[in-house]
Design a protein around this motif. Structure first.
Motif, mmCIF file in Angstrom:
data_model
loop_
_atom_site.group_PDB
_atom_site.id
_atom_site.type_symbol
_atom_site.label_atom_id
_atom_site.label_comp_id
_atom_site.label_asym_id
_atom_site.label_seq_id
_atom_site.Cartn_x
_atom_site.Cartn_y
_atom_site.Cartn_z
ATOM 1 N N GLN A 85 -4.988 -22.665 15.247
ATOM 2 C CA GLN A 85 -5.149 -22.069 14.016
ATOM 3 C C GLN A 85 -6.714 -21.566 13.956
ATOM 4 O OE1 GLN A 85 -4.691 -25.027 10.938
ATOM 5 N NE2 GLN A 85 -5.449 -23.641 9.354
ATOM 6 N N VAL A 86 -7.667 -22.062 14.725
ATOM 7 C CA VAL A 86 -8.950 -21.587 15.119
ATOM 8 C C VAL A 86 -8.883 -21.320 16.535
ATOM 9 C CG1 VAL A 86 -11.236 -22.260 15.231
ATOM 10 C CG2 VAL A 86 -9.853 -23.266 13.323
ATOM 11 N N PRO A 87 -9.326 -19.976 16.737
ATOM 12 C CA PRO A 87 -8.762 -19.360 17.978
ATOM 13 C C PRO A 87 -9.679 -20.147 19.128
ATOM 14 C CG PRO A 87 -8.821 -17.564 16.495
ATOM 15 C CD PRO A 87 -9.057 -18.956 15.865
ATOM 16 N N GLN A 88 -9.202 -20.540 20.238
ATOM 17 C CA GLN A 88 -9.954 -21.364 21.059
ATOM 18 C C GLN A 88 -10.360 -20.456 22.458
ATOM 19 O OE1 GLN A 88 -9.901 -24.728 20.851
ATOM 20 N NE2 GLN A 88 -9.002 -24.923 18.814
ATOM 21 N N PRO A 89 -10.708 -19.173 22.465
ATOM 22 C CA PRO A 89 -10.985 -18.703 23.881
ATOM 23 C C PRO A 89 -12.239 -19.259 24.523
ATOM 24 C CG PRO A 89 -12.024 -17.183 21.883
ATOM 25 C CD PRO A 89 -11.362 -18.396 21.499
ATOM 26 N N PHE A 90 -12.261 -18.978 25.824
ATOM 27 C CA PHE A 90 -13.658 -19.125 26.482
ATOM 28 C C PHE A 90 -14.476 -17.871 26.142
ATOM 29 C CE2 PHE A 90 -10.362 -21.033 29.118
ATOM 30 C CZ PHE A 90 -10.775 -22.585 29.033
ATOM 31 N N SER A 94 -14.692 -12.990 30.055
ATOM 32 C CA SER A 94 -14.137 -11.636 29.391
ATOM 33 C C SER A 94 -12.680 -12.034 28.756
ATOM 34 C CB SER A 94 -14.094 -10.649 30.421
ATOM 35 O OG SER A 94 -13.074 -10.779 31.143
ATOM 36 N N VAL A 95 -12.107 -10.843 27.891
ATOM 37 C CA VAL A 95 -10.777 -11.037 27.594
ATOM 38 C C VAL A 95 -9.846 -11.361 28.819
ATOM 39 C CG1 VAL A 95 -8.901 -9.775 26.498
ATOM 40 C CG2 VAL A 95 -11.393 -9.888 25.285
ATOM 41 N N PHE A 96 -10.080 -10.577 29.710
ATOM 42 C CA PHE A 96 -9.209 -10.272 30.831
ATOM 43 C C PHE A 96 -9.333 -11.566 31.460
ATOM 44 C CE2 PHE A 96 -8.400 -9.299 35.666
ATOM 45 C CZ PHE A 96 -7.171 -8.780 35.283
ATOM 46 N N GLU A 97 -10.581 -12.217 31.908
ATOM 47 C CA GLU A 97 -10.662 -13.493 32.474
ATOM 48 C C GLU A 97 -9.930 -14.711 31.696
ATOM 49 O OE1 GLU A 97 -14.835 -12.684 34.694
ATOM 50 O OE2 GLU A 97 -15.009 -13.470 32.759
ATOM 51 N N ASN A 98 -10.140 -14.589 30.490
ATOM 52 C CA ASN A 98 -9.269 -15.567 29.639
ATOM 53 C C ASN A 98 -7.815 -15.441 29.859
ATOM 54 O OD1 ASN A 98 -10.572 -17.330 27.161
ATOM 55 N ND2 ASN A 98 -11.823 -15.388 27.693
ATOM 56 N N LEU A 99 -7.137 -14.172 30.066
ATOM 57 C CA LEU A 99 -5.911 -14.168 30.291
ATOM 58 C C LEU A 99 -5.293 -14.585 31.871
ATOM 59 C CD1 LEU A 99 -5.227 -10.857 28.420
ATOM 60 C CD2 LEU A 99 -4.758 -13.149 27.538
ATOM 61 N N VAL A 100 -6.310 -14.411 32.667
ATOM 62 C CA VAL A 100 -5.938 -14.569 34.041
ATOM 63 C C VAL A 100 -6.004 -16.170 34.053
ATOM 64 C CG1 VAL A 100 -6.773 -14.571 36.228
ATOM 65 C CG2 VAL A 100 -6.817 -12.586 35.060
ATOM 66 N N THR A 101 -6.958 -16.631 33.346
ATOM 67 C CA THR A 101 -6.782 -18.275 33.375
ATOM 68 C C THR A 101 -5.854 -18.777 32.840
ATOM 69 O OG1 THR A 101 -9.612 -18.082 33.115
ATOM 70 C CG2 THR A 101 -8.417 -20.192 32.810
ATOM 71 N N GLY A 136 -16.196 -14.051 23.097
ATOM 72 C CA GLY A 136 -17.073 -14.528 21.872
ATOM 73 C C GLY A 136 -17.266 -13.407 20.804
ATOM 74 N N GLY A 137 -17.376 -12.131 21.382
ATOM 75 C CA GLY A 137 -17.852 -11.085 20.437
ATOM 76 C C GLY A 137 -16.786 -10.252 20.099
ATOM 77 N N LEU A 138 -15.580 -10.674 19.823
ATOM 78 C CA LEU A 138 -14.407 -9.881 19.366
ATOM 79 C C LEU A 138 -14.549 -10.021 17.786
ATOM 80 C CD1 LEU A 138 -11.395 -10.788 21.777
ATOM 81 C CD2 LEU A 138 -12.946 -8.771 21.792
ATOM 82 N N THR A 139 -13.687 -9.073 17.226
ATOM 83 C CA THR A 139 -13.437 -9.301 15.678
ATOM 84 C C THR A 139 -12.576 -10.072 15.451
ATOM 85 O OG1 THR A 139 -11.778 -7.653 15.791
ATOM 86 C CG2 THR A 139 -13.923 -6.701 15.314
ATOM 87 N N LEU A 140 -12.275 -10.691 14.133
ATOM 88 C CA LEU A 140 -11.475 -11.581 13.794
ATOM 89 C C LEU A 140 -9.873 -11.071 14.326
ATOM 90 C CD1 LEU A 140 -10.470 -14.400 12.412
ATOM 91 C CD2 LEU A 140 -10.169 -13.208 10.463
ATOM 92 N N ARG A 145 -5.566 -11.737 18.145
ATOM 93 C CA ARG A 145 -4.649 -11.091 19.218
ATOM 94 C C ARG A 145 -4.778 -11.643 20.596
ATOM 95 N NH1 ARG A 145 -5.983 -4.793 17.975
ATOM 96 N NH2 ARG A 145 -3.900 -4.198 17.316
ATOM 97 N N LEU A 146 -6.047 -12.135 20.978
ATOM 98 C CA LEU A 146 -6.434 -12.953 22.081
ATOM 99 C C LEU A 146 -5.736 -14.231 22.149
ATOM 100 C CD1 LEU A 146 -7.853 -13.019 24.951
ATOM 101 C CD2 LEU A 146 -9.719 -13.906 23.824
ATOM 102 N N GLU A 147 -5.850 -14.899 20.998
ATOM 103 C CA GLU A 147 -5.099 -16.025 20.899
ATOM 104 C C GLU A 147 -3.541 -15.973 21.296
ATOM 105 O OE1 GLU A 147 -6.868 -18.829 20.640
ATOM 106 O OE2 GLU A 147 -5.180 -20.207 20.233
ATOM 107 N N LEU A 148 -2.918 -15.098 20.511
ATOM 108 C CA LEU A 148 -1.692 -14.667 21.025
ATOM 109 C C LEU A 148 -1.557 -14.314 22.537
ATOM 110 C CD1 LEU A 148 1.236 -13.827 20.056
ATOM 111 C CD2 LEU A 148 0.372 -11.792 19.264
ATOM 112 N N ALA A 149 -2.337 -13.519 23.062
ATOM 113 C CA ALA A 149 -2.231 -13.026 24.355
ATOM 114 C C ALA A 149 -2.335 -14.245 25.328
ATOM 115 C CB ALA A 149 -3.323 -11.886 24.748
ATOM 116 N N ARG A 150 -3.262 -14.976 25.099
ATOM 117 C CA ARG A 150 -3.435 -16.260 26.154
ATOM 118 C C ARG A 150 -2.278 -17.051 26.059
ATOM 119 N NH1 ARG A 150 -7.557 -19.943 23.926
ATOM 120 N NH2 ARG A 150 -7.912 -20.830 25.951
ATOM 121 N N ALA A 151 -1.622 -17.235 24.805
ATOM 122 C CA ALA A 151 -0.094 -17.844 24.659
ATOM 123 C C ALA A 151 0.814 -17.175 25.649
ATOM 124 C CB ALA A 151 0.149 -18.221 23.486
#
Ligand SMILES: Nc1ncnc2c1ncn2[C@@H]1O[C@H](COP(=O)(O)OP(=O)(O)OP(=O)(O)O)[C@@H](O)[C@H]1O
Length: 239
Positions: A85-90, A94-101, A136-140, A145-151
């Motif tokens: 519910q509350v996005p939990q990215p690193f 970067s967005v790409f590194e979050n997805l690779v992780t 950390g600098g992305l819009t809501l 989207r990143l939360e969805l993308a990580r999943a």
């Protein structure tokens, strides 16, 4: 075929029974929408499915296997992906590194596979222009989207979405719904907790309504939304 089944699952925090004898199942390819007032126990239900929280009683079966005792990373490896519910990215990565992780550790992919997956998911979720920005600098909208993308990067068979449209403007929610429809069309099974009812209704095959940790209603979305108890409890309307 049934992909997920909860059998008489219960969870209490002290004297508060947050999940009270819930039985539900989801078939492959289905989108199940979860509704309920604040504090009804929706996120706790996700925690019990993902393994973030252990059941006090009952059984969780996934793909024909008892996963009740499995830890969250083991359930993720088995194919259960979730957004929070509350996005939990690193935030510093970067967005790409979050997805690779996510692909490497959640999806058990090799580095080469993970790079490929990250590229695919960036395209699917419209995040390609932000690939090298710090998360950390992305819009809501982009954090959602990143939360969805990580999943998605874990290549889930079952995707748990927790209020992914919450806080978005109407046009932003419509964009997100479009992305979810494409994911559904690829055959991914979804359970979606959402207060933005019209977004949920545009995708859900079935609704499950929770109140005080118990099942209040379940079934075809329009019929459930017209149910007098659901209208009274969830929407504050008199029958
Ligand atoms: N770790 C915890 N310790 C104690 N109480 C908890 C814990 N987690 C949840 N609760 C309580 O359990 C109840 C259900 O919480 P939960 O987050 O599952 O509800 P929800 O339906 O997802 O609510 P919302 O729509 O507001 O997100 C709430 O009363 C909450 O305060």
């Amino acid at each position: 075929m049934t992909l997920l089944a909860l059998h008489a699952v219960s969870k209490s925090y002290g004297a508060l029974k947050v999940t009270d004898d819930i039985t539900l199942s989801v078939t492959e390819g289905e989108t199940l929408g979860i509704l309920g007032p604040n504090g009804a126990g929706k996120t706790t239900l996700f925690n019990l499915i993902s393994g973030d929280v252990r059941v006090d009683a009952g059984r969780v079966e996934y793909a024909g296997r008892d996963v009740t005792r499995l830890r969250p990373h083991q359930r993720c490896h088995a194919g259960i992906g979730r957004s929070y519910q509350v996005p939990q990215p690193f935030g510093n990565m970067s967005v790409f590194e979050n997805l690779v992780t996510a692909a490497c550790f959640g999806g058990q992919q090799t580095e080469r596979e993970a790079w490929q997956t990250a590229h695919e998911v960036l395209e699917q979720t419209g995040l390609m222009p932000h690939a090298n920005k710090p998360a950390g600098g992305l819009t809501l909208l982009d954090r959602k989207r990143l939360e969805l993308a990580r999943a998605l990067a874990t290549r889930p068979q079952l995707l748990l979405l927790d209020e992914i449209a919450g806080g978005l403007t109407e046009p932003e929610a419509a964009v997100l719904v479009g992305e979810l429809k494409r994911i559904k069309a690829r055959g991914v099974t979804m359970i979606w907790i959402e207060h933005v009812v019209h977004a949920l209704l545009s995708l859900a095959d079935r609704l499950f309504v929770i109140n005080f940790g118990q099942r209040l209603a379940e079934g075809e979305p329009r019929a459930v939304m017209n149910d007098s108890e659901v209208r009274r409890v969830y929407m504050g309307m008199e029958a």
